[in-house]
Design a protein around this motif. Sequence first.
Motif, PDB file in Angstrom:
ATOM      1  N   GLU A   1       0.803  -1.222   0.000  1.00 18.60           N
ATOM      2  CA  GLU A   1       0.000   0.000   0.000  1.00 18.60           C
ATOM      3  C   GLU A   1       0.839   1.277   0.000  1.00 18.60           C
ATOM      4  O   GLU A   1       0.446   2.278  -0.585  1.00 18.60           O
ATOM      5  CB  GLU A   1      -0.950   0.034   1.214  1.00 18.60           C
ATOM      6  N   THR A   2       2.007   1.256   0.670  1.00 21.62           N
ATOM      7  CA  THR A   2       2.811   2.471   0.818  1.00 21.62           C
ATOM      8  C   THR A   2       4.059   2.496  -0.048  1.00 21.62           C
ATOM      9  O   THR A   2       4.630   3.556  -0.256  1.00 21.62           O
ATOM     10  CB  THR A   2       3.246   2.641   2.283  1.00 21.62           C
TER      11      THR A   2
ATOM     12  N   LYS B   1       6.825   1.388   0.926  1.00 24.42           N
ATOM     13  CA  LYS B   1       7.931   1.507   1.871  1.00 24.42           C
ATOM     14  C   LYS B   1       8.661   0.166   2.008  1.00 24.42           C
ATOM     15  O   LYS B   1       8.029  -0.878   2.109  1.00 24.42           O
ATOM     16  CB  LYS B   1       7.380   1.947   3.231  1.00 24.42           C
TER      17      LYS B   1
ATOM     18  N   ALA C   1       0.661  -3.547   4.450  1.00 25.39           N
ATOM     19  CA  ALA C   1       1.192  -2.481   5.312  1.00 25.39           C
ATOM     20  C   ALA C   1       0.876  -2.795   6.771  1.00 25.39           C
ATOM     21  O   ALA C   1      -0.141  -3.416   7.092  1.00 25.39           O
ATOM     22  CB  ALA C   1       0.593  -1.142   4.909  1.00 25.39           C
TER      23      ALA C   1
END
Length: 182
Positions: free
Chosen positions: A16-17, A19, A69
């Motif tokens: 989702e991010t 990261k 996430a």
Amino acid sequence: MQRARDIIGLPVIEWETGKEAGSVQDLLFNKQWQYKGLLLEEKNFFHKGSYVPASAVLSFGPDCIMIRADAITSFDSSSMWQTLRTGRAPLKGKSVVTVHGRHLGFVADVYLEPHAGKIVGYELSDGILSDMLDGRRVIRDTQRITLGKNAVVVEDITDSVPLHLGGFKYDDVHQLPIERHR
């Protein structure tokens, strides 16, 4: 089917991010050697460690692993985990023997079905020279294996059920084929 050595070291990315959560240090298994998650590299010396539960892994790609996430959980090394490479009693390097005392090699790697949560094969090594000359053996019949504290025990081929090694069936343990990985 995934080979553990192809997973270890890969970056772990939150879908989702985008990261990067870290990279895979080891695979985590429960006491019955069912795959339960990914141990992440520790960022600093004082950090307790973290892992990603198997249920939070969305995909295993050739270049990274995608997770949900906020799926990262604190890792307690004193818990019920078994590991492939690290920890007190890793699976890698354990001697593989038959019930009649024949040494087949040492566990070098495992093959697993991550979404099924189980090991589906064991790659055996007899040392670097033997690996280069003869290749490595792969035991694919995991139903006939007992994972012990100090050794991995393979049932012999003395009964009517043949041992699967490298995808072939043999009636005698002395005829075990070699599967090459180079």
